[in-house]
Write a protein that holds these residues in place. Structure first.
Motif, PDB file in Angstrom:
ATOM      1  N   ALA A 118       4.533   2.534   3.103  1.00 17.89           N
ATOM      2  CA  ALA A 118       5.713   2.912   3.579  1.00 17.89           C
ATOM      3  C   ALA A 118       6.888   1.804   3.907  1.00 17.89           C
ATOM      4  CB  ALA A 118       5.662   3.787   4.662  1.00 17.89           C
ATOM      5  N   GLU A 119       6.456   0.871   4.487  1.00 15.63           N
ATOM      6  CA  GLU A 119       7.356  -0.194   5.095  1.00 15.63           C
ATOM      7  C   GLU A 119       7.878  -0.906   3.887  1.00 15.63           C
ATOM      8  OE1 GLU A 119       6.610  -4.272   7.504  1.00 15.63           O
ATOM      9  OE2 GLU A 119       6.073  -2.405   8.273  1.00 15.63           O
ATOM     10  N   ILE A 120       6.907  -1.269   3.122  1.00 16.69           N
ATOM     11  CA  ILE A 120       7.007  -2.171   1.904  1.00 16.69           C
ATOM     12  C   ILE A 120       8.108  -1.511   0.897  1.00 16.69           C
ATOM     13  CG2 ILE A 120       5.980  -3.116   0.107  1.00 16.69           C
ATOM     14  CD1 ILE A 120       3.864  -4.070   1.889  1.00 16.69           C
ATOM     15  N   SER A 121       7.778  -0.028   0.725  1.00 11.37           N
ATOM     16  CA  SER A 121       8.466   0.535  -0.178  1.00 11.37           C
ATOM     17  C   SER A 121       9.910   0.778   0.337  1.00 11.37           C
ATOM     18  CB  SER A 121       7.900   2.160  -0.225  1.00 11.37           C
ATOM     19  OG  SER A 121       6.729   2.242  -0.624  1.00 11.37           O
ATOM     20  N   GLU A 122      10.051   0.941   1.414  1.00 17.98           N
ATOM     21  CA  GLU A 122      11.740   0.843   1.916  1.00 17.98           C
ATOM     22  C   GLU A 122      12.337  -0.277   1.773  1.00 17.98           C
ATOM     23  OE1 GLU A 122      13.818   1.497   6.376  1.00 17.98           O
ATOM     24  OE2 GLU A 122      11.577   1.043   6.483  1.00 17.98           O
ATOM     25  N   ARG A 123      11.478  -1.573   2.107  1.00 13.76           N
ATOM     26  CA  ARG A 123      12.065  -3.052   1.867  1.00 13.76           C
ATOM     27  C   ARG A 123      12.410  -3.156   0.532  1.00 13.76           C
ATOM     28  NH1 ARG A 123       8.777  -7.454   4.075  1.00 13.76           N
ATOM     29  NH2 ARG A 123       7.185  -5.690   4.166  1.00 13.76           N
ATOM     30  N   ILE A 124      11.589  -2.571  -0.466  1.00 12.38           N
ATOM     31  CA  ILE A 124      12.080  -2.851  -1.953  1.00 12.38           C
ATOM     32  C   ILE A 124      13.183  -1.764  -2.293  1.00 12.38           C
ATOM     33  CG2 ILE A 124      11.234  -2.173  -4.225  1.00 12.38           C
ATOM     34  CD1 ILE A 124       8.119  -2.920  -3.360  1.00 12.38           C
ATOM     35  N   ALA A 125      13.129  -0.519  -1.759  1.00 12.44           N
ATOM     36  CA  ALA A 125      14.546   0.182  -2.198  1.00 12.44           C
ATOM     37  C   ALA A 125      15.779  -0.473  -1.601  1.00 12.44           C
ATOM     38  CB  ALA A 125      14.084   1.752  -1.434  1.00 12.44           C
ATOM     39  N   LYS A 126      15.748  -0.930  -0.297  1.00  9.89           N
ATOM     40  CA  LYS A 126      16.859  -1.709   0.146  1.00  9.89           C
ATOM     41  C   LYS A 126      17.320  -2.964  -0.751  1.00  9.89           C
ATOM     42  CE  LYS A 126      16.528  -0.603   4.925  1.00  9.89           C
ATOM     43  NZ  LYS A 126      16.192  -0.903   6.420  1.00  9.89           N
ATOM     44  N   SER A 127      16.290  -3.708  -1.155  1.00  7.26           N
ATOM     45  CA  SER A 127      16.407  -4.998  -1.874  1.00  7.26           C
ATOM     46  C   SER A 127      16.901  -4.636  -3.277  1.00  7.26           C
ATOM     47  CB  SER A 127      15.330  -5.680  -2.130  1.00  7.26           C
ATOM     48  OG  SER A 127      14.431  -5.095  -3.179  1.00  7.26           O
ATOM     49  N   LEU A 128      16.851  -3.520  -3.728  1.00  8.91           N
ATOM     50  CA  LEU A 128      17.539  -2.830  -4.833  1.00  8.91           C
ATOM     51  C   LEU A 128      19.015  -1.875  -4.626  1.00  8.91           C
ATOM     52  CD1 LEU A 128      14.307  -1.521  -6.634  1.00  8.91           C
ATOM     53  CD2 LEU A 128      15.413  -3.614  -7.240  1.00  8.91           C
ATOM     54  N   ASN A 129      19.237  -2.382  -3.340  1.00 11.13           N
ATOM     55  CA  ASN A 129      20.567  -1.487  -2.985  1.00 11.13           C
ATOM     56  C   ASN A 129      20.674  -0.040  -3.399  1.00 11.13           C
ATOM     57  OD1 ASN A 129      21.989  -3.699  -2.137  1.00 11.13           O
ATOM     58  ND2 ASN A 129      21.977  -4.423  -4.385  1.00 11.13           N
ATOM     59  N   PHE A 130      19.215   0.625  -3.057  1.00  3.15           N
ATOM     60  CA  PHE A 130      19.313   2.206  -3.144  1.00  3.15           C
ATOM     61  C   PHE A 130      20.190   2.877  -2.331  1.00  3.15           C
ATOM     62  CE2 PHE A 130      14.906   2.928  -5.010  1.00  3.15           C
ATOM     63  CZ  PHE A 130      15.249   2.309  -6.468  1.00  3.15           C
ATOM     64  N   SER A 131      20.630   4.013  -2.341  1.00  7.42           N
ATOM     65  CA  SER A 131      21.136   4.825  -1.304  1.00  7.42           C
ATOM     66  C   SER A 131      20.401   5.123  -0.095  1.00  7.42           C
ATOM     67  CB  SER A 131      21.851   6.244  -1.903  1.00  7.42           C
ATOM     68  OG  SER A 131      20.602   7.029  -2.098  1.00  7.42           O
ATOM     69  N   SER A 132      21.137   5.406   0.896  1.00 10.32           N
ATOM     70  CA  SER A 132      20.210   5.837   2.407  1.00 10.32           C
ATOM     71  C   SER A 132      19.174   6.794   1.917  1.00 10.32           C
ATOM     72  CB  SER A 132      21.045   6.031   3.409  1.00 10.32           C
ATOM     73  OG  SER A 132      21.974   7.007   3.319  1.00 10.32           O
ATOM     74  N   GLU A 133      19.624   7.904   1.355  1.00 10.28           N
ATOM     75  CA  GLU A 133      18.798   8.929   0.996  1.00 10.28           C
ATOM     76  C   GLU A 133      17.747   8.562   0.147  1.00 10.28           C
ATOM     77  OE1 GLU A 133      21.426  11.829  -0.953  1.00 10.28           O
ATOM     78  OE2 GLU A 133      21.924  12.628   1.068  1.00 10.28           O
ATOM     79  N   ASP A 134      17.809   7.837  -0.966  1.00  6.82           N
ATOM     80  CA  ASP A 134      16.728   7.152  -1.834  1.00  6.82           C
ATOM     81  C   ASP A 134      15.814   6.159  -0.874  1.00  6.82           C
ATOM     82  OD1 ASP A 134      17.458   8.756  -3.785  1.00  6.82           O
ATOM     83  OD2 ASP A 134      18.736   7.123  -5.047  1.00  6.82           O
ATOM     84  N   ILE A 135      16.565   5.704  -0.248  1.00  6.23           N
ATOM     85  CA  ILE A 135      15.603   4.346   1.118  1.00  6.23           C
ATOM     86  C   ILE A 135      14.716   5.369   1.729  1.00  6.23           C
ATOM     87  CG2 ILE A 135      15.484   2.877   2.776  1.00  6.23           C
ATOM     88  CD1 ILE A 135      18.191   1.802   1.565  1.00  6.23           C
ATOM     89  N   ASP A 136      15.200   6.317   2.080  1.00  3.66           N
ATOM     90  CA  ASP A 136      14.253   7.483   3.028  1.00  3.66           C
ATOM     91  C   ASP A 136      13.360   8.070   1.977  1.00  3.66           C
ATOM     92  OD1 ASP A 136      15.705   6.887   5.352  1.00  3.66           O
ATOM     93  OD2 ASP A 136      16.537   8.962   5.377  1.00  3.66           O
ATOM     94  N   LEU A 137      13.854   8.513   0.863  1.00  2.00           N
ATOM     95  CA  LEU A 137      12.753   8.849  -0.069  1.00  2.00           C
ATOM     96  C   LEU A 137      11.554   7.903  -0.547  1.00  2.00           C
ATOM     97  CD1 LEU A 137      11.760  11.344  -1.797  1.00  2.00           C
ATOM     98  CD2 LEU A 137      13.531  10.878  -3.500  1.00  2.00           C
ATOM     99  N   ALA A 138      11.984   6.660  -0.634  1.00  2.00           N
ATOM    100  CA  ALA A 138      10.979   5.640  -0.902  1.00  2.00           C
ATOM    101  C   ALA A 138       9.984   5.578  -0.012  1.00  2.00           C
ATOM    102  CB  ALA A 138      11.584   4.576  -1.237  1.00  2.00           C
ATOM    103  N   TRP A 139      10.373   5.500   1.456  1.00  5.17           N
ATOM    104  CA  TRP A 139       9.590   5.517   2.392  1.00  5.17           C
ATOM    105  C   TRP A 139       8.908   6.628   2.657  1.00  5.17           C
ATOM    106  CZ3 TRP A 139       9.348   8.885   6.934  1.00  5.17           C
ATOM    107  CH2 TRP A 139       8.293   8.183   7.797  1.00  5.17           C
TER     108      TRP A 139
END
Length: 81
Positions: A37-58
């Motif tokens: 979950a932590e790594i998924s969040e970091r990847i989503a952030k590195s790809l400049n996902f929206s905050s909603e998509d970062i939460d979804l990745a987590w």
């Protein structure tokens, strides 16, 4: 929609409390879930996902292996074969 991470963690912890956390395999799977979950969040952030998509990745990281706990309980392994 904002994902309530605290609630997700509580529900996850409640779910895994039905399994033997003293069993090394279960303990590692719980740790693994939080790490994914932590790594998924970091990847989503590195790809400049929206905050909603970062939460979804987590959230996807939290749920990605949920069936493995019951699999280990019933079959004594995480091996799919």
């Amino acid at each position: 929609m904002k994902i309530d991470r605290k609630k997700v963690r509580c529900v996850f912890d409640e779910y895994v409390s039905n399994y033997n956390a003293n069993d090394e395999k279960i303990k590692l799977k719980i740790y693994h879930t939080y790490r994914v979950a932590e790594i998924s969040e970091r990847i989503a952030k590195s790809l400049n996902f929206s905050s909603e998509d970062i939460d979804l990745a987590w959230l996807m990281g939290m749920l990605h292996d949920i069936g493995r706990f019951e699999q280990e309980k019933q079959y004594g392994t995480f091996d799919d074969s």
